[in-house]
Motif scaffolding. Structure first.
Motif, PDB file in Angstrom:
ATOM      1  N   TRP A  12      -3.489  -0.286  -5.633  1.00  0.00           N
ATOM      2  CA  TRP A  12      -2.501  -0.321  -4.537  1.00  0.00           C
ATOM      3  C   TRP A  12      -3.202  -0.527  -3.189  1.00  0.00           C
ATOM      4  O   TRP A  12      -2.745  -1.315  -2.355  1.00  0.00           O
ATOM      5  N   ARG A  21      -2.397  -3.611  -0.693  1.00  0.00           N
ATOM      6  CA  ARG A  21      -1.545  -3.257   0.449  1.00  0.00           C
ATOM      7  C   ARG A  21      -2.169  -3.797   1.739  1.00  0.00           C
ATOM      8  O   ARG A  21      -3.264  -3.377   2.140  1.00  0.00           O
ATOM      9  N   HIS A  43       4.807   6.068   0.199  1.00  0.00           N
ATOM     10  CA  HIS A  43       4.725   5.210  -0.979  1.00  0.00           C
ATOM     11  C   HIS A  43       4.365   6.027  -2.221  1.00  0.00           C
ATOM     12  O   HIS A  43       4.912   5.802  -3.301  1.00  0.00           O
ATOM     13  N   THR A  93      -1.558   7.497   0.491  1.00  0.00           N
ATOM     14  CA  THR A  93      -0.417   6.589   0.322  1.00  0.00           C
ATOM     15  C   THR A  93       0.828   7.013   1.073  1.00  0.00           C
ATOM     16  O   THR A  93       1.736   6.201   1.269  1.00  0.00           O
TER      17      THR A  93
END
Length: 391
Positions: free
Chosen positions: A274, A278, A349, A346
């Motif tokens: 991720w 991202r 998210h 995160t």
């Protein structure tokens, strides 16, 4: 349901990294659904049986896989990384088979039957110990579940909580006491199909939702005399078999540690992917390019390295129960720290139900519940430190 495409290996599986990685991927495919629905993972356990993994800890001379603790740990870690509720049921299976092999008290015919059915039919076994009034027997006390003597056997009555795997168990190893003036205490073996067993589907927890750890009520369950498989008079407990107990404690710490370490590794893998993908508009580059993010992920790598090294040592060396307890606590806390750090990186998210990180967090927190719990392990270690000083 997602199709599972693993090729069926030989009866004794080759536990190489390719096989274990494919096993993880296959189990992970339905992990979100099992978490959401809380359904018991029958299909996952059938898959493990097809690959010879449900009898992996049984003695080779009895037809089992004869795997050592290190091999069992690798399987538990791979399964947990994919779907941890399945791994907990498997962990209980391995722990019981390991202890059964070294237990001289069981009738030999029953021992052979339990092992044969595990290997040939995928039959599961687990201990049923926790009760509403008593709580965990690790804290002491006599069970309220009672086996009443009959001319031809026993009648069992009682109420058990947190019976992990009950939707799929074949054998229930029930901790109970007899109704004798001086009661016998120990294990009565119950087949799941015996009349008088009622399951109360009460398991509705935040994490490890698919373990089927419901309540079980026994009402006049008839058992043969020989199903009192491992009992002793309450006023004359057998002398402690220190090596066997230390081995069981070590095995418990290794396999439970591997389970929650597996959850943390699943969280780590998702996080790294991720962060690499991202790209905030204000940054114009992946989050993985930021030094502070790299530092945080480096800390995660350090926790996981510490876990691997501690589990390596514990699986290969006969450490004491005190040392095993400390490693179980350390590995569990490191696993929790990994997922907490991932959530910190995160933000919203990570807490979204659209992503698996929140699921990993709910699952990894359950590691703190298993025996030995943090306070017990630390008190024991501290007490022994003072005893050593006084000696």
């Amino acid at each position: 349901m997602t199709a599972i495409s693993l090729a069926v290996p030989d009866a004794t599986p080759v536990l190489d990294e390719v096989f274990l990685a494919e096993l993880t991927r296959s189990l992970a495919a339905d992990a979100e659904r099992y978490d959401r629905d809380g359904a018991f993972p029958h299909a996952n356990l059938a898959l493990l049986h097809r690959h010879g993994l449900l009898g992996l800890a049984c003695e080779r001379k009895a037809g089992g896989g004869g795997a050592d603790l290190g091999e069992q740990r690798r399987v538990i870690g791979a399964v947990a990384k994919g779907e941890p509720s399945t791994a907990l049921v498997l962990c209980m299976q391995y722990l019981y088979h390991r202890r059964l092999a070294a237990n001289p008290n069981w009738p030999e015919a029953l021992k052979r039957r339990v092992i044969r059915e595990a290997v040939e039919e995928g039959a599961l076994i687990n201990s049923l110990r926790v009760e509403p009034e008593l709580g965990s027997p690790a804290r002491g006390g006599l069970p309220q579940t009672v086996a009443r003597r009959q001319a031809d056997g026993w009648l069992l009555d009682g109420h058990k909580l947190y019976t992990t795997g009950i939707p799929g168990l074949t054998w229930l190893a029930v901790w109970a006491r007899s109704d004798d003036p001086v009661p016998l205490v120990g294990t009565w073996l119950v087949h799941r199909d015996a009349p008088g067993i009622r399951v109360v589907e009460s398991w509705n927890h935040l994490g490890m939702r698919a373990t089927g750890s419901h309540e079980v009520i026994f009402e006049n369950v008839r058992l043969p005399l020989e199903h009192a498989v491992d009992v002793y008079p309450a006023d004359r407990p057998p002398p402690l078999n220190a090596p066997a107990q230390a081995d069981f404690n070590r095995s418990t710490a290794v396999l439970l540690g591997a389970l929650y370490d597996g959850v943390a590794r699943a969280a780590r893998d998702w996080l790294v992917q991720w962060l690499a993908e991202r790209i905030p508009g204000s940054l114009g580059a992946p989050l993985s390019s930021l030094p502070r993010v790299q530092e945080a992920v480096g800390q995660i790598e350090g926790w996981l390295l510490a876990n691997r090294l501690q589990l390596d040592v514990l699986a290969s060396q006969p450490l004491s129960s005190q040392e095993a307890g400390l490693i179980k606590v350390a590995v569990t806390e490191n696993a929790v720290a990994v997922v907490e750090k991932a959530l910190e990186l995160t933000g919203n998210h990570g807490l979204s139900l659209d992503h698996p990180l929140q699921r990993h967090y709910r699952n990894v927190l359950c590691g703190r519940v298993h025996t030995p719990q943090r306070d017990s392990a630390l008190v024991l270690a501290g007490r022994l430190a003072f005893e050593t000083l006084q000696g």
